[in-house]
Scaffold this active site. Structure first.
Site, PDB file in Angstrom:
ATOM      1  N   ASP A  12       0.847  -1.201   0.000  1.00 19.80           N
ATOM      2  CA  ASP A  12       0.000   0.000   0.000  1.00 19.80           C
ATOM      3  C   ASP A  12       0.882   1.252   0.000  1.00 19.80           C
ATOM      4  O   ASP A  12       1.932   1.250   0.643  1.00 19.80           O
ATOM      5  CB  ASP A  12      -0.898  -0.011   1.255  1.00 19.80           C
ATOM      6  CG  ASP A  12      -2.137   0.872   1.106  1.00 19.80           C
ATOM      7  OD1 ASP A  12      -2.146   1.762   0.235  1.00 19.80           O
ATOM      8  OD2 ASP A  12      -3.095   0.672   1.885  1.00 19.80           O
ATOM      9  N   ASP A  37       4.261   2.034  -4.079  1.00 18.22           N
ATOM     10  CA  ASP A  37       3.258   2.554  -5.010  1.00 18.22           C
ATOM     11  C   ASP A  37       3.334   1.697  -6.271  1.00 18.22           C
ATOM     12  O   ASP A  37       4.400   1.592  -6.884  1.00 18.22           O
ATOM     13  CB  ASP A  37       3.612   4.022  -5.300  1.00 18.22           C
ATOM     14  CG  ASP A  37       2.571   4.702  -6.158  1.00 18.22           C
ATOM     15  OD1 ASP A  37       2.076   4.076  -7.115  1.00 18.22           O
ATOM     16  OD2 ASP A  37       2.258   5.875  -5.874  1.00 18.22           O
ATOM     17  N   ASN A  78       2.423  -3.054 -14.272  1.00 16.73           N
ATOM     18  CA  ASN A  78       3.437  -3.604 -13.356  1.00 16.73           C
ATOM     19  C   ASN A  78       2.970  -4.895 -12.687  1.00 16.73           C
ATOM     20  O   ASN A  78       3.737  -5.855 -12.569  1.00 16.73           O
ATOM     21  CB  ASN A  78       3.815  -2.565 -12.291  1.00 16.73           C
ATOM     22  CG  ASN A  78       4.676  -1.459 -12.869  1.00 16.73           C
ATOM     23  OD1 ASN A  78       5.457  -1.688 -13.795  1.00 16.73           O
ATOM     24  ND2 ASN A  78       4.532  -0.251 -12.349  1.00 16.73           N
ATOM     25  N   GLY A  81       3.009  -7.565 -15.243  1.00 21.46           N
ATOM     26  CA  GLY A  81       4.404  -7.961 -15.481  1.00 21.46           C
ATOM     27  C   GLY A  81       4.888  -8.893 -14.375  1.00 21.46           C
ATOM     28  O   GLY A  81       5.572  -9.895 -14.630  1.00 21.46           O
ATOM     29  N   LYS A  84       3.300 -12.224 -14.862  1.00 21.38           N
ATOM     30  CA  LYS A  84       3.913 -12.896 -16.016  1.00 21.38           C
ATOM     31  C   LYS A  84       5.241 -13.542 -15.603  1.00 21.38           C
ATOM     32  O   LYS A  84       5.516 -14.695 -15.933  1.00 21.38           O
ATOM     33  CB  LYS A  84       4.141 -11.857 -17.110  1.00 21.38           C
ATOM     34  CG  LYS A  84       4.670 -12.395 -18.419  1.00 21.38           C
ATOM     35  CD  LYS A  84       4.745 -11.234 -19.422  1.00 21.38           C
ATOM     36  CE  LYS A  84       5.947 -11.418 -20.342  1.00 21.38           C
ATOM     37  NZ  LYS A  84       6.434 -10.151 -20.874  1.00 21.38           N
ATOM     38  N   TYR A 124     -10.935   7.874 -13.334  1.00 23.61           N
ATOM     39  CA  TYR A 124     -11.206   6.599 -12.645  1.00 23.61           C
ATOM     40  C   TYR A 124     -11.823   5.594 -13.609  1.00 23.61           C
ATOM     41  O   TYR A 124     -11.325   4.484 -13.770  1.00 23.61           O
ATOM     42  CB  TYR A 124     -12.138   6.851 -11.458  1.00 23.61           C
ATOM     43  CG  TYR A 124     -12.368   5.626 -10.600  1.00 23.61           C
ATOM     44  CD1 TYR A 124     -11.377   5.161  -9.749  1.00 23.61           C
ATOM     45  CD2 TYR A 124     -13.582   4.942 -10.643  1.00 23.61           C
ATOM     46  CE1 TYR A 124     -11.587   4.028  -8.962  1.00 23.61           C
ATOM     47  CE2 TYR A 124     -13.795   3.816  -9.862  1.00 23.61           C
ATOM     48  CZ  TYR A 124     -12.801   3.367  -9.013  1.00 23.61           C
ATOM     49  OH  TYR A 124     -13.014   2.254  -8.242  1.00 23.61           O
ATOM     50  N   ARG A 165     -17.398   8.956   0.632  1.00 27.73           N
ATOM     51  CA  ARG A 165     -18.509   8.265  -0.018  1.00 27.73           C
ATOM     52  C   ARG A 165     -19.734   8.294   0.879  1.00 27.73           C
ATOM     53  O   ARG A 165     -19.690   8.630   2.046  1.00 27.73           O
ATOM     54  CB  ARG A 165     -18.105   6.849  -0.416  1.00 27.73           C
ATOM     55  CG  ARG A 165     -17.462   6.875  -1.791  1.00 27.73           C
ATOM     56  CD  ARG A 165     -16.902   5.551  -2.185  1.00 27.73           C
ATOM     57  NE  ARG A 165     -15.763   5.205  -1.364  1.00 27.73           N
ATOM     58  CZ  ARG A 165     -14.989   4.165  -1.594  1.00 27.73           C
ATOM     59  NH1 ARG A 165     -15.235   3.366  -2.598  1.00 27.73           N
ATOM     60  NH2 ARG A 165     -13.961   3.928  -0.800  1.00 27.73           N
TER      61      ARG A 165
HETATM   62  N1  UDP Z   1     -23.834  11.223  -2.188  1.00 29.14           N
HETATM   63  C1  UDP Z   1     -24.656  12.031  -1.423  1.00 29.14           C
HETATM   64  N2  UDP Z   1     -24.133  12.612  -0.316  1.00 29.14           N
HETATM   65  C2  UDP Z   1     -22.848  12.423   0.091  1.00 29.14           C
HETATM   66  C3  UDP Z   1     -22.002  11.578  -0.677  1.00 29.14           C
HETATM   67  C4  UDP Z   1     -22.535  11.006  -1.818  1.00 29.14           C
HETATM   68  O1  UDP Z   1     -25.843  12.218  -1.751  1.00 29.14           O
HETATM   69  O2  UDP Z   1     -22.444  12.994   1.125  1.00 29.14           O
HETATM   70  C5  UDP Z   1     -24.411  10.545  -3.382  1.00 29.14           C
HETATM   71  C6  UDP Z   1     -23.598  10.720  -4.657  1.00 29.14           C
HETATM   72  O3  UDP Z   1     -23.962  11.892  -5.347  1.00 29.14           O
HETATM   73  C7  UDP Z   1     -23.979   9.456  -5.414  1.00 29.14           C
HETATM   74  C8  UDP Z   1     -24.221   8.429  -4.309  1.00 29.14           C
HETATM   75  O4  UDP Z   1     -24.444   9.171  -3.123  1.00 29.14           O
HETATM   76  O5  UDP Z   1     -25.166   9.636  -6.135  1.00 29.14           O
HETATM   77  C9  UDP Z   1     -23.051   7.480  -4.103  1.00 29.14           C
HETATM   78  O6  UDP Z   1     -21.890   8.270  -3.996  1.00 29.14           O
HETATM   79  P1  UDP Z   1     -20.482   7.664  -3.610  1.00 29.14           P
HETATM   80  O7  UDP Z   1     -19.490   8.786  -3.704  1.00 29.14           O
HETATM   81  O8  UDP Z   1     -20.585   6.905  -2.355  1.00 29.14           O
HETATM   82  O9  UDP Z   1     -20.180   6.586  -4.741  1.00 29.14           O
HETATM   83  P2  UDP Z   1     -20.412   6.532  -6.335  1.00 29.14           P
HETATM   84  O10 UDP Z   1     -21.412   5.461  -6.512  1.00 29.14           O
HETATM   85  O11 UDP Z   1     -20.934   7.850  -6.833  1.00 29.14           O
HETATM   86  O12 UDP Z   1     -19.067   6.225  -6.870  1.00 29.14           O
HETATM   87  N1  UDP Z   2       7.452  -5.762 -13.649  1.00 35.77           N
HETATM   88  C1  UDP Z   2       7.403  -5.721 -12.285  1.00 35.77           C
HETATM   89  N2  UDP Z   2       7.720  -6.827 -11.582  1.00 35.77           N
HETATM   90  C2  UDP Z   2       8.141  -7.989 -12.178  1.00 35.77           C
HETATM   91  C3  UDP Z   2       8.189  -8.019 -13.591  1.00 35.77           C
HETATM   92  C4  UDP Z   2       7.834  -6.884 -14.305  1.00 35.77           C
HETATM   93  O1  UDP Z   2       7.045  -4.707 -11.685  1.00 35.77           O
HETATM   94  O2  UDP Z   2       8.429  -8.953 -11.471  1.00 35.77           O
HETATM   95  C5  UDP Z   2       7.071  -4.570 -14.403  1.00 35.77           C
HETATM   96  C6  UDP Z   2       8.171  -4.035 -15.280  1.00 35.77           C
HETATM   97  O3  UDP Z   2       8.520  -2.771 -14.781  1.00 35.77           O
HETATM   98  C7  UDP Z   2       7.570  -3.935 -16.650  1.00 35.77           C
HETATM   99  C8  UDP Z   2       6.100  -4.236 -16.470  1.00 35.77           C
HETATM  100  O4  UDP Z   2       5.992  -4.927 -15.242  1.00 35.77           O
HETATM  101  O5  UDP Z   2       7.688  -2.627 -17.143  1.00 35.77           O
HETATM  102  C9  UDP Z   2       5.516  -5.084 -17.563  1.00 35.77           C
HETATM  103  O6  UDP Z   2       6.266  -6.288 -17.647  1.00 35.77           O
HETATM  104  P1  UDP Z   2       6.307  -7.087 -19.004  1.00 35.77           P
HETATM  105  O7  UDP Z   2       7.194  -8.278 -18.777  1.00 35.77           O
HETATM  106  O8  UDP Z   2       4.945  -7.361 -19.486  1.00 35.77           O
HETATM  107  O9  UDP Z   2       6.890  -6.050 -20.024  1.00 35.77           O
HETATM  108  P2  UDP Z   2       8.375  -5.657 -20.456  1.00 35.77           P
HETATM  109  O10 UDP Z   2       9.278  -5.816 -19.257  1.00 35.77           O
HETATM  110  O11 UDP Z   2       8.681  -6.587 -21.556  1.00 35.77           O
HETATM  111  O12 UDP Z   2       8.207  -4.241 -20.852  1.00 35.77           O
END
Ligand code: UDP
Ligand code: UDP
Length: 293
Positions: A12, A37, A78, A81, A84, A124, A165
């Protein structure tokens, strides 16, 4: 997974996740926590990968939209990869947002969606759509064993109090006797899945035969308006909060309900927790969290 005897490496960057959520696992010798990350390469040895990386609340994914797309797209590359190189099975946490503001209701996996490519939710939605494309191309081109889950709205204990949310917002507002913020008139609908049900779905999906890739919807088909949700939270919490209307965010889907026939058939899965059971558990969690703050 730990209870089943697996070794777990939890990765994370803590943009929205919190160490507190795994504090109770830190003493387990089979558990390891790593700050990393996924937009950067990761070289570790694993048999299974669950890729959940990406902030999922609109307020968080819109904070740095470019980074959001990178997390979904570079992160998927990543992790694919890594899968793989190690031969690991890999599961992608995709989303109901791939359906956009759906014109088909409820949404089956075969529906291609109605997504705005240039709006404020696009970082997203399109990031997650591109990640699905990458998963299926690594599957076809490199023979990777993939599992793609499309997650619908999920809630429960260990959500961030500032998650933004709707379920966490309403519970915290009710607990603080603050106004409950309905975006728009609250007539838009969502279907809410309790977190334990979702996790059960992940584990069952990972265990499906190699020929099953998904995408498969995971969510609770019980659909409510946002106003109904607000009223239910108020009933359970009590207090003196009033409902207030706030502007509706751009591209906010008007309705959402998963068609879970495929999950029922191929995973033998369906949600067990209704809102009547899941909401009190979540309220309890936020109540004790607010006492600590
Ligand atoms: N929403 C709301 N009040 C809040 C937060 C969200 O009315 O304080 C609404 C938002 O507009 C959406 C729904 O609740 O229609 C779900 O929103 P959320 O951000 O939880 O997830 P989404 O499904 O939109 O990704
Ligand atoms: N990669 C990784 N961990 C691994 C192997 C690969 O993070 O153990 C990443 C690497 O940075 C690469 C990406 O995954 O850019 C995609 O890997 P892939 O083998 O598909 O592509 P290539 O290395 O041939 O670009």
């Amino acid at each position: 997974m730990l209870a089943d005897g697996s070794e777990v490496l939890c990765v994370d960057n803590f943009f929205t996740g919190r160490r507190m959520n795994v504090a109770h696992l830190m003493d387990d010798p089979n558990f390891e926590l790593m700050r990393h990350d996924v937009t950067f390469p990761l070289y570790v040895e694993v048999d299974e990968i669950y890729n959940l990386a990406c902030p999922a609340s609109p307020v968080h994914y819109q904070y740095d939209p470019v980074q959001t797309t990178k997390t979904s797209v570079h992160g998927a590359i990543n992790m694919l990869g890594l899968a793989k190189r190690t031969g690991a099975k890999i599961l992608q946490a995709s989303t109901s947002e791939v359906y956009g503001d759906p014109t088909v209701h409820p949404q089956p996996e075969s529906y291609w969606g109605n997504v705005n490519p240039v709006g404020s939710r696009s970082c997203y939605d399109e990031g997650k759509r591109c990640a699905e494309t990458l998963f299926f191309d690594y599957h076809r081109q490199h023979g990777l064993e993939i599992k793609v889950a499309r997650i619908f709205n999920t809630y429960g204990p260990r959500m961030h109090p500032e998650d933004g949310r709707v379920v966490s917002n309403f519970i915290i507002q009710a607990l603080r006797n603050e106004p409950i913020t309905l975006y728009g008139d609250g007539s838009q609908t969502r279907s809410f899945c309790y977190v334990d049900d979702l996790i059960e779905g992940f584990i069952k999906l990972m265990a499906t035969p190699v020929d099953f890739t998904g995408p498969v919807n995971l969510g609770n088909p019980d659909e409510f308006t946002i106003r109904q949700l607000a009223e239910q939270v108020l009933d359970l919490v009590g207090g003196s909060s009033q409902l207030v209307e706030r502007p509706l965010p751009a591209d906010d889907p008007k309705q959402r309900q998963p068609d879970i026939s495929l999950a029922r058939k191929r995973l033998g899965w369906e949600p067990q927790y209704s809102l009547e059971v899941g909401l009190p558990k979540s309220i309890e969690y936020f109540r004790s969290l607010l006492k600590e703050i």
